[in-house]
Design a protein around this motif. Structure first.
Motif, PDB file in Angstrom:
ATOM      1  N   UNK A  47     -50.454  78.359 -15.751  1.00 26.08           N
ATOM      2  CA  UNK A  47     -49.589  78.086 -14.493  1.00 26.08           C
ATOM      3  C   UNK A  47     -50.216  77.210 -13.540  1.00 26.08           C
ATOM      4  N   UNK A  48     -51.531  77.595 -13.400  1.00 26.72           N
ATOM      5  CA  UNK A  48     -52.188  76.688 -12.349  1.00 26.72           C
ATOM      6  C   UNK A  48     -52.363  75.081 -12.902  1.00 26.72           C
ATOM      7  N   UNK A  49     -52.975  75.105 -14.060  1.00 25.06           N
ATOM      8  CA  UNK A  49     -53.345  73.604 -14.713  1.00 25.06           C
ATOM      9  C   UNK A  49     -52.171  72.834 -14.780  1.00 25.06           C
ATOM     10  N   UNK A  50     -50.883  73.645 -14.819  1.00 20.67           N
ATOM     11  CA  UNK A  50     -49.940  72.670 -15.149  1.00 20.67           C
ATOM     12  C   UNK A  50     -49.343  72.081 -13.895  1.00 20.67           C
ATOM     13  N   UNK A  51     -49.717  72.444 -12.399  1.00 18.24           N
ATOM     14  CA  UNK A  51     -49.273  72.328 -11.319  1.00 18.24           C
ATOM     15  C   UNK A  51     -50.533  71.671 -10.396  1.00 18.24           C
ATOM     16  N   UNK A  52     -51.772  71.735 -11.189  1.00 23.73           N
ATOM     17  CA  UNK A  52     -52.869  71.217 -10.172  1.00 23.73           C
ATOM     18  C   UNK A  52     -52.783  69.803 -10.289  1.00 23.73           C
ATOM     19  N   UNK A  53     -52.657  68.979  -8.962  1.00 21.94           N
ATOM     20  CA  UNK A  53     -52.665  67.495  -8.929  1.00 21.94           C
ATOM     21  C   UNK A  53     -53.905  67.107  -8.408  1.00 21.94           C
ATOM     22  N   UNK A  54     -54.730  68.261  -8.092  1.00 18.85           N
ATOM     23  CA  UNK A  54     -56.105  67.406  -7.679  1.00 18.85           C
ATOM     24  C   UNK A  54     -57.249  67.505  -8.570  1.00 18.85           C
ATOM     25  N   UNK A  55     -58.004  66.328  -8.792  1.00 16.32           N
ATOM     26  CA  UNK A  55     -58.756  66.150  -9.752  1.00 16.32           C
ATOM     27  C   UNK A  55     -60.352  67.021  -9.337  1.00 16.32           C
ATOM     28  N   UNK A  94     -61.798  85.750 -14.545  1.00 17.96           N
ATOM     29  CA  UNK A  94     -61.834  86.750 -13.828  1.00 17.96           C
ATOM     30  C   UNK A  94     -60.833  87.814 -13.895  1.00 17.96           C
ATOM     31  N   UNK A  95     -59.608  87.067 -14.374  1.00 22.25           N
ATOM     32  CA  UNK A  95     -58.345  87.813 -14.296  1.00 22.25           C
ATOM     33  C   UNK A  95     -58.149  88.674 -15.856  1.00 22.25           C
ATOM     34  N   UNK A  96     -57.044  89.666 -15.542  1.00 18.04           N
ATOM     35  CA  UNK A  96     -56.780  90.301 -16.592  1.00 18.04           C
ATOM     36  C   UNK A  96     -55.754  89.399 -17.691  1.00 18.04           C
ATOM     37  N   UNK A  97     -55.220  88.317 -17.345  1.00 14.40           N
ATOM     38  CA  UNK A  97     -54.363  87.599 -17.779  1.00 14.40           C
ATOM     39  C   UNK A  97     -54.859  86.260 -17.831  1.00 14.40           C
ATOM     40  N   UNK A  98     -55.869  85.592 -18.415  1.00 10.33           N
ATOM     41  CA  UNK A  98     -56.405  84.378 -18.066  1.00 10.33           C
ATOM     42  C   UNK A  98     -55.646  83.339 -18.609  1.00 10.33           C
ATOM     43  N   UNK A 133     -45.609  89.737 -12.106  1.00 12.07           N
ATOM     44  CA  UNK A 133     -46.565  90.721 -11.773  1.00 12.07           C
ATOM     45  C   UNK A 133     -47.941  90.268 -12.438  1.00 12.07           C
ATOM     46  N   UNK A 134     -47.955  89.511 -13.563  1.00  8.65           N
ATOM     47  CA  UNK A 134     -48.849  89.029 -13.796  1.00  8.65           C
ATOM     48  C   UNK A 134     -49.648  87.950 -13.065  1.00  8.65           C
ATOM     49  N   UNK A 135     -48.734  87.144 -12.353  1.00  6.13           N
ATOM     50  CA  UNK A 135     -49.394  86.077 -11.453  1.00  6.13           C
ATOM     51  C   UNK A 135     -49.981  86.773 -10.312  1.00  6.13           C
ATOM     52  N   UNK A 136     -49.322  87.616  -9.902  1.00  6.08           N
ATOM     53  CA  UNK A 136     -49.975  88.589  -8.523  1.00  6.08           C
ATOM     54  C   UNK A 136     -50.947  89.117  -9.008  1.00  6.08           C
ATOM     55  N   UNK A 137     -51.035  89.736 -10.211  1.00  4.72           N
ATOM     56  CA  UNK A 137     -52.351  90.469 -10.662  1.00  4.72           C
ATOM     57  C   UNK A 137     -53.381  89.446 -10.725  1.00  4.72           C
ATOM     58  N   UNK A 138     -53.273  87.949 -11.405  1.00  7.53           N
ATOM     59  CA  UNK A 138     -54.309  87.172 -11.275  1.00  7.53           C
ATOM     60  C   UNK A 138     -54.728  86.633 -10.027  1.00  7.53           C
ATOM     61  N   UNK A 139     -53.925  86.792  -9.093  1.00  5.01           N
ATOM     62  CA  UNK A 139     -54.378  86.382  -7.587  1.00  5.01           C
ATOM     63  C   UNK A 139     -55.088  87.319  -7.074  1.00  5.01           C
ATOM     64  N   UNK A 161     -60.230  71.064 -14.752  1.00  8.57           N
ATOM     65  CA  UNK A 161     -59.870  72.131 -15.890  1.00  8.57           C
ATOM     66  C   UNK A 161     -61.062  73.069 -16.225  1.00  8.57           C
ATOM     67  N   UNK A 162     -62.162  72.647 -16.150  1.00  8.43           N
ATOM     68  CA  UNK A 162     -63.442  73.540 -16.340  1.00  8.43           C
ATOM     69  C   UNK A 162     -63.215  74.762 -15.046  1.00  8.43           C
ATOM     70  N   UNK A 163     -63.152  74.189 -14.004  1.00  2.00           N
ATOM     71  CA  UNK A 163     -63.137  75.334 -12.766  1.00  2.00           C
ATOM     72  C   UNK A 163     -62.030  76.100 -12.619  1.00  2.00           C
ATOM     73  N   UNK A 164     -60.857  75.389 -13.287  1.00  2.00           N
ATOM     74  CA  UNK A 164     -59.683  76.533 -13.334  1.00  2.00           C
ATOM     75  C   UNK A 164     -59.958  77.735 -14.568  1.00  2.00           C
ATOM     76  N   UNK A 165     -60.567  77.158 -15.314  1.00  2.00           N
ATOM     77  CA  UNK A 165     -61.002  78.026 -16.650  1.00  2.00           C
ATOM     78  C   UNK A 165     -61.902  79.176 -16.106  1.00  2.00           C
ATOM     79  N   UNK A 166     -62.983  78.761 -15.351  1.00  2.00           N
ATOM     80  CA  UNK A 166     -64.002  79.718 -14.785  1.00  2.00           C
ATOM     81  C   UNK A 166     -63.259  80.690 -13.751  1.00  2.00           C
ATOM     82  N   UNK A 167     -62.320  80.295 -12.996  1.00  2.00           N
ATOM     83  CA  UNK A 167     -62.046  81.199 -12.090  1.00  2.00           C
ATOM     84  C   UNK A 167     -60.760  82.006 -12.610  1.00  2.00           C
ATOM     85  N   UNK A 168     -60.019  81.686 -13.603  1.00  2.00           N
ATOM     86  CA  UNK A 168     -58.969  82.475 -14.334  1.00  2.00           C
ATOM     87  C   UNK A 168     -59.780  83.570 -15.269  1.00  2.00           C
TER      88      UNK A 168
END
Length: 235
Positions: free
Chosen positions: A96-104, A86-90, A210-216, A77-84
């Motif tokens: 969106x990512x944490x709700x689907x992330x199945x890997x610990x 850097x985006x305009x829409x953290x 558009x938000x999701x693509x901008x995040x990527x 969870x901390x890693x997802x926050x760190x990565x997000x």
């Protein structure tokens, strides 16, 4: 007789004279012994220093050998926050990512790939919706733009599925995602310019895609720095 007495005098030694001669010839006084307390203190300090050194060495080794892929959900969870961050829409990125992330495991490559897959899924929904709407020229052009954007995003997903992750590949992915962002913007611009009645509805539906693509795009643009934070080199 006198000569005999002379030799006898040389043969006898006066004890008092001997003691005086001994003290004169050996004036050094006995060496003082080192205090036992001082010796024990020095030994204790040496042992303590060695123990501290061993503990520090063990901690440094554990820190260096510890994998960035920690095996608990909090670290993921901390890693997802760190990565997000850097985006305009953290917020939308994290949700969106944490709700689907199945890997610990906080694997930045897997998180980025998941971000791309989310973008593809959302944009596919928008494209399908436009195909069911009344097809005016502006809408058809918009559908074509979205199809091109989907192609670019799918190419990016495929590239991330390959084992090697070189700087050249990251640059290619960034170019493809940037094109996907431009395609979506061109779609909306075309609808507005043509005065399409569907522009507001399409704009509302495309908000998340558009938000999701901008995040990527933001993630891949900062991907080298992100990998550095996790001590992961390009490979």
């Amino acid at each position: 007789m006198e000569s005999i007495n002379i030799f006898k005098g040389y043969g006898k030694v006066n004890p008092d004279q001997l003691e005086d001669q001994t003290q004169t010839s050996n004036p050094k006084s006995p060496k003082p012994q080192k205090p036992i307390f001082s010796t024990l203190t020095i030994s204790a300090l040496i042992c303590l220093t060695l123990v501290i050194g061993l503990l520090l060495a063990a901690l440094i080794h554990a820190s260096n050998s510890e994998s960035p892929y920690l095996s608990n959900s909090n670290s993921a969870e901390s890693a997802i926050k760190t990565i997000c961050n850097v985006t305009r829409y953290p917020n939308s990125c994290f949700t969106s990512i944490s709700s689907l992330n199945a890997s610990p495991k906080p694997d930045p490559e897997a998180i980025f790939k998941l971000s791309l897959e989310i973008s593809v899924a959302e944009l596919s929904n928008v494209s399908s919706l436009l195909n069911t709407m009344n097809s005016d020229p502006a809408t058809r052009d918009c559908v074509d733009q979205l199809e091109d954007a989907l192609s670019r995003l799918n190419d990016s997903v495929s590239a991330m599925g390959q084992k090697a992750l070189t700087e050249a590949k990251v640059n290619d992915i960034q170019t493809w995602i940037s094109s996907a962002v431009t395609d979506q913007e061109t779609c909306l611009d075309g609808l507005e310019e043509m005065g399409s009645t569907a522009v507001d509805k399409v704009k509302s539906k495309m908000k998340r895609s558009m938000e999701y693509t901008s995040n990527s795009l933001a993630i891949v643009a900062n991907f080298k720095a992100i990998l550095d934070k996790f001590h992961i080199p390009l490979h």
